[in-house]
Design a protein around this motif. Structure first.
Motif, PDB file in Angstrom:
ATOM      1  N   LYS A 148       0.808  -1.219   0.000  1.00 23.72           N
ATOM      2  CA  LYS A 148       0.000   0.000   0.000  1.00 23.72           C
ATOM      3  C   LYS A 148       0.846   1.276   0.000  1.00 23.72           C
ATOM      4  N   ASN A 149       1.879   1.321   0.807  1.00 21.46           N
ATOM      5  CA  ASN A 149       2.700   2.533   0.927  1.00 21.46           C
ATOM      6  C   ASN A 149       4.050   2.400   0.231  1.00 21.46           C
ATOM      7  N   ASN A 150       4.136   1.404  -0.660  1.00 21.08           N
ATOM      8  CA  ASN A 150       5.372   1.180  -1.418  1.00 21.08           C
ATOM      9  C   ASN A 150       5.221   1.845  -2.789  1.00 21.08           C
ATOM     10  N   ASP A 151       5.903   2.958  -2.990  1.00 19.76           N
ATOM     11  CA  ASP A 151       5.748   3.730  -4.228  1.00 19.76           C
ATOM     12  C   ASP A 151       6.291   2.996  -5.458  1.00 19.76           C
ATOM     13  N   GLN A 152       7.149   2.002  -5.258  1.00 20.91           N
ATOM     14  CA  GLN A 152       7.738   1.283  -6.387  1.00 20.91           C
ATOM     15  C   GLN A 152       6.805   0.216  -6.947  1.00 20.91           C
ATOM     16  N   VAL A 153       5.854  -0.238  -6.141  1.00 23.62           N
ATOM     17  CA  VAL A 153       5.056  -1.422  -6.484  1.00 23.62           C
ATOM     18  C   VAL A 153       3.587  -1.056  -6.659  1.00 23.62           C
ATOM     19  N   GLU A 154       2.983  -1.638  -7.698  1.00 24.91           N
ATOM     20  CA  GLU A 154       1.557  -1.441  -7.956  1.00 24.91           C
ATOM     21  C   GLU A 154       0.885  -2.810  -8.045  1.00 24.91           C
ATOM     22  N   LEU A 155      -0.104  -3.042  -7.201  1.00 24.61           N
ATOM     23  CA  LEU A 155      -0.844  -4.309  -7.239  1.00 24.61           C
ATOM     24  C   LEU A 155      -1.874  -4.276  -8.359  1.00 24.61           C
ATOM     25  N   LYS A 156      -1.756  -5.218  -9.294  1.00 27.48           N
ATOM     26  CA  LYS A 156      -2.653  -5.251 -10.448  1.00 27.48           C
ATOM     27  C   LYS A 156      -3.544  -6.493 -10.493  1.00 27.48           C
ATOM     28  N   MET A 157      -3.091  -7.584  -9.881  1.00 25.47           N
ATOM     29  CA  MET A 157      -3.765  -8.864 -10.130  1.00 25.47           C
ATOM     30  C   MET A 157      -3.919  -9.679  -8.857  1.00 25.47           C
ATOM     31  N   LEU A 158      -5.077 -10.325  -8.733  1.00 26.02           N
ATOM     32  CA  LEU A 158      -5.284 -11.364  -7.727  1.00 26.02           C
ATOM     33  C   LEU A 158      -5.346 -12.687  -8.474  1.00 26.02           C
ATOM     34  N   HIS A 159      -4.561 -13.641  -8.019  1.00 24.65           N
ATOM     35  CA  HIS A 159      -4.426 -14.912  -8.732  1.00 24.65           C
ATOM     36  C   HIS A 159      -5.093 -16.024  -7.945  1.00 24.65           C
ATOM     37  N   PHE A 160      -6.047 -16.684  -8.587  1.00 24.38           N
ATOM     38  CA  PHE A 160      -6.853 -17.737  -7.959  1.00 24.38           C
ATOM     39  C   PHE A 160      -6.617 -19.037  -8.725  1.00 24.38           C
ATOM     40  N   PHE A 161      -6.063 -20.034  -8.063  1.00 26.43           N
ATOM     41  CA  PHE A 161      -5.728 -21.289  -8.744  1.00 26.43           C
ATOM     42  C   PHE A 161      -6.311 -22.474  -7.983  1.00 26.43           C
ATOM     43  N   ILE A 162      -6.990 -23.334  -8.736  1.00 32.74           N
ATOM     44  CA  ILE A 162      -7.536 -24.569  -8.164  1.00 32.74           C
ATOM     45  C   ILE A 162      -6.797 -25.746  -8.782  1.00 32.74           C
ATOM     46  N   ASN A 163      -6.177 -26.557  -7.953  1.00 37.77           N
ATOM     47  CA  ASN A 163      -5.336 -27.646  -8.431  1.00 37.77           C
ATOM     48  C   ASN A 163      -6.089 -28.637  -9.310  1.00 37.77           C
ATOM     49  N   THR A 164      -7.357 -28.874  -9.010  1.00 39.21           N
ATOM     50  CA  THR A 164      -8.130 -29.859  -9.762  1.00 39.21           C
ATOM     51  C   THR A 164      -8.739 -29.283 -11.027  1.00 39.21           C
ATOM     52  N   GLY A 165      -8.516 -27.985 -11.291  1.00 41.55           N
ATOM     53  CA  GLY A 165      -9.034 -27.380 -12.506  1.00 41.55           C
ATOM     54  C   GLY A 165     -10.447 -26.852 -12.338  1.00 41.55           C
ATOM     55  N   ILE A 166     -10.950 -26.296 -13.438  1.00 42.59           N
ATOM     56  CA  ILE A 166     -12.277 -25.672 -13.439  1.00 42.59           C
ATOM     57  C   ILE A 166     -13.331 -26.743 -13.681  1.00 42.59           C
ATOM     58  N   ARG A 167     -14.041 -27.101 -12.641  1.00 46.92           N
ATOM     59  CA  ARG A 167     -15.031 -28.181 -12.743  1.00 46.92           C
ATOM     60  C   ARG A 167     -16.339 -27.753 -12.089  1.00 46.92           C
ATOM     61  N   ASP A 168     -17.424 -28.288 -12.591  1.00 49.74           N
ATOM     62  CA  ASP A 168     -18.753 -27.925 -12.104  1.00 49.74           C
ATOM     63  C   ASP A 168     -19.091 -28.750 -10.868  1.00 49.74           C
ATOM     64  N   ASN A 169     -18.497 -28.366  -9.749  1.00 51.07           N
ATOM     65  CA  ASN A 169     -18.824 -29.037  -8.488  1.00 51.07           C
ATOM     66  C   ASN A 169     -18.840 -28.022  -7.357  1.00 51.07           C
ATOM     67  N   ALA A 170     -19.386 -28.441  -6.221  1.00 54.00           N
ATOM     68  CA  ALA A 170     -19.555 -27.520  -5.099  1.00 54.00           C
ATOM     69  C   ALA A 170     -18.228 -26.962  -4.626  1.00 54.00           C
ATOM     70  N   TYR A 171     -17.178 -27.778  -4.655  1.00 49.24           N
ATOM     71  CA  TYR A 171     -15.863 -27.334  -4.205  1.00 49.24           C
ATOM     72  C   TYR A 171     -15.376 -26.147  -5.031  1.00 49.24           C
ATOM     73  N   TYR A 172     -15.449 -26.254  -6.356  1.00 55.39           N
ATOM     74  CA  TYR A 172     -14.948 -25.167  -7.202  1.00 55.39           C
ATOM     75  C   TYR A 172     -15.739 -23.873  -6.970  1.00 55.39           C
ATOM     76  N   TRP A 173     -17.066 -23.978  -6.995  1.00 52.38           N
ATOM     77  CA  TRP A 173     -17.880 -22.766  -6.852  1.00 52.38           C
ATOM     78  C   TRP A 173     -17.700 -22.124  -5.480  1.00 52.38           C
ATOM     79  N   ASN A 174     -17.516 -22.941  -4.454  1.00 52.40           N
ATOM     80  CA  ASN A 174     -17.299 -22.406  -3.113  1.00 52.40           C
ATOM     81  C   ASN A 174     -15.974 -21.637  -3.045  1.00 52.40           C
ATOM     82  N   GLU A 175     -14.905 -22.191  -3.643  1.00 49.95           N
ATOM     83  CA  GLU A 175     -13.614 -21.514  -3.631  1.00 49.95           C
ATOM     84  C   GLU A 175     -13.648 -20.240  -4.468  1.00 49.95           C
ATOM     85  N   LEU A 176     -14.395 -20.263  -5.571  1.00 46.40           N
ATOM     86  CA  LEU A 176     -14.505 -19.064  -6.397  1.00 46.40           C
ATOM     87  C   LEU A 176     -15.193 -17.930  -5.625  1.00 46.40           C
TER      88      LEU A 176
END
Length: 483
Positions: free
Chosen positions: A211-239
């Motif tokens: 926040k107070n670091n003038d050299q650095v700008e936060l641009k991205m939040l990275h969300f990774f699920i090891n099992t991949g993008i699947r239509d199950n309760a686990y994936y949607w809950n983590e998303l």
């Protein structure tokens, strides 16, 4: 009775399928005459069908474009290719024809990026998203890339020390992302991913180090699920948990404008494979839209990192059945002229299943068999097909050579198997063929790498180039190839 192999396939699956068809009694893959490959180059062989890489990229980009328009989504979409799935130059060259971006995971990846930049394949506008645990050389290489003007290089912070390490090496302002340490599926041996920073610690980390670091700008939040993008309760809950962190962070960090929904799409691993890609993409976009609207924050630009989805369905391997061993009254072992451990290591390491079918003799009667590799390792086998719990192939006949194909093997197998290096029991790596289409749409193919020789293996082992006559070493290996 319907006892022919073609009857079995027709009764078990919908056949033909878009990529699979028959030419007389032999199998074709994307109109590639597989027996012609065998007759030209011999077996075993591996091949890469380059047009499939571009095809899958364009399919995904169109699905996202449709979902963005349908949901009136105000953010953009950026397709990244995970180089770790296959680092080969021919793969990157094909993928980069499609206006995509790059995701890296280790120090040498940056050398590849710089090589591609020198050739004009990518520019400073290309996003280079740097994932993975970063120390020493990886940090130095990332810094070199940024210091040389690549403003769209975004190192994704994996742990609490990386930001200071990067700041020491980078002599200009730079952008970063933060990786979320997602919770693993209940069946896993551990609860939380070893990669990234925990959900509850993301905002405190930003406030403390960025926040107070003038050299650095936060641009991205990275969300990774090891099992991949699947239509199950686990994936949607983590998303949903990820989106809550994003909206909290966005309210205190105006520069944050991108969400990387890493974790890839599944690829076709069976003739009975079903997955509704369009529905999943539409629902992901919809969920992001709803969450951001409720939180009264702008929606993020979307990044995806597709590795296996990009390159997996472009690959295949063809083997010859050398011999059949009847080990008891029920088990017949068809021995291939290579090794599963060395050429398809995922079948051995994680029990992964690929599409497997006979290449020729589809009008012959079939039998139930097991498939064995040439190494002296008891784990060098492949014994069942998904949805069938068994392997059925045309009956073995010594006078009628039988060839089998494994398909959609294009991701990870070469790097995990140690392409160009030592192989278990010194089984040589098979030849590798590149298949493409010319400007008229005609299929072309060429040899990318020949089969390994004993001289190459002996050199790696420190013996140097040895003359067979002087050392009584027989370098002829007829069991590995019919060419």
């Amino acid at each position: 009775m319907n006892t022919k192999y073609i009857d079995l396939i027709d009764q078990t699956y919908h056949f033909p399928q878009p990529e699979f068809n028959l030419k007389e009694d032999t199998l074709t893959f994307h109109d590639i005459d597989l027996m012609e490959l065998v007759e030209t180059y011999g077996a075993p062989l591996k091949f890469t069908y380059l047009p499939k890489i571009s095809d899958n990229i364009q399919r995904a980009k169109q699905w996202f474009a449709t979902a963005i328009e349908k949901n009136d989504y105000k953010g953009t979409y950026n397709y990244c290719y995970c180089t770790k799935s296959s680092h080969f130059k021919h793969v990157l060259n094909e993928a980069l024809k499609n206006d995509i971006h790059i995701e890296t995971s280790s120090a040498f990846d940056i050398d590849i990026v710089e090589n591609l930049k020198a050739q004009g394949k990518i520019t400073n506008k290309t996003f280079v998203v740097c994932n993975g645990f970063k120390r020493d050389q990886y940090v130095k290489n990332i810094a070199r890339l940024i210091n040389n003007g690549h403003e769209n290089c975004i190192p994704v912070i994996d742990n609490y020390e990386e930001l200071s390490l990067l700041s020491e090496e980078i002599n200009t302002d730079f952008k970063v992302g933060i990786r979320i340490a997602s919770e693993e599926e209940p069946k896993f041996e551990f609860y939380t991913s070893r990669l990234g920073i925990g959900y509850k610690n993301i905002v405190p980390f930003y406030e403390d180090q960025i926040k107070n670091n003038d050299q650095v700008e936060l641009k991205m939040l990275h969300f990774f699920i090891n099992t991949g993008i699947r239509d199950n309760a686990y994936y949607w809950n983590e998303l949903v948990k990820c989106l809550k962190v994003y909206t909290r962070l966005k309210k205190i960090c105006p520069s944050l404008d991108s969400l990387n929904i890493g974790g890839g799409f599944p690829i076709k691993n069976s003739m009975a494979f079903e997955y509704d890609y369009e529905y999943m993409i539409d629902e992901i976009i919809n969920q992001i839209n709803i969450t951001c609207t409720e939180a009264e924050v702008p929606v993020p630009n979307i990044f995806t990192e597709f590795g296996s989805f990009t390159v997996g369905e472009s690959g295949g391997a063809i083997y010859e059945i050398l011999y059949q061993k009847q080990q008891n009254d029920r088990e017949k072992w068809n021995m291939i002229n290579s090794s599963f451990i060395t050429t398809l290591p995922d079948t051995w390491a994680i029990s992964k299943r690929f599409i497997m079918m006979a290449v020729n003799r589809w009008n012959d009667e079939y039998e139930r068999v097991l498939l064995g590799g040439l190494t002296c390792d008891s784990d060098d086998y492949y014994n069942s097909e998904q949805h069938m719990n068994a392997i059925y192939l045309p009956r073995y006949k010594k006078e009628k050579p039988l060839y089998i194909g494994f398909f959609n093997t294009g991701a990870y197998q070469e790097t995990i198997g140690g392409f160009g290096g030592l192989q278990h029991c010194l089984i040589p790596s098979p030849k590798h063929i590149l298949i493409d289409k010319d400007e008229n749409g005609k299929i072309t193919h060429k040899l990318f790498a020949p089969q390994q020789t004993s001289d190459q293996l002996l050199s790696i082992l420190g013996y140097g180039k040895v003359s067979p006559t002087e050392n009584n070493i027989n370098t002829h290996q007829p069991e590995f190839s019919n060419k």
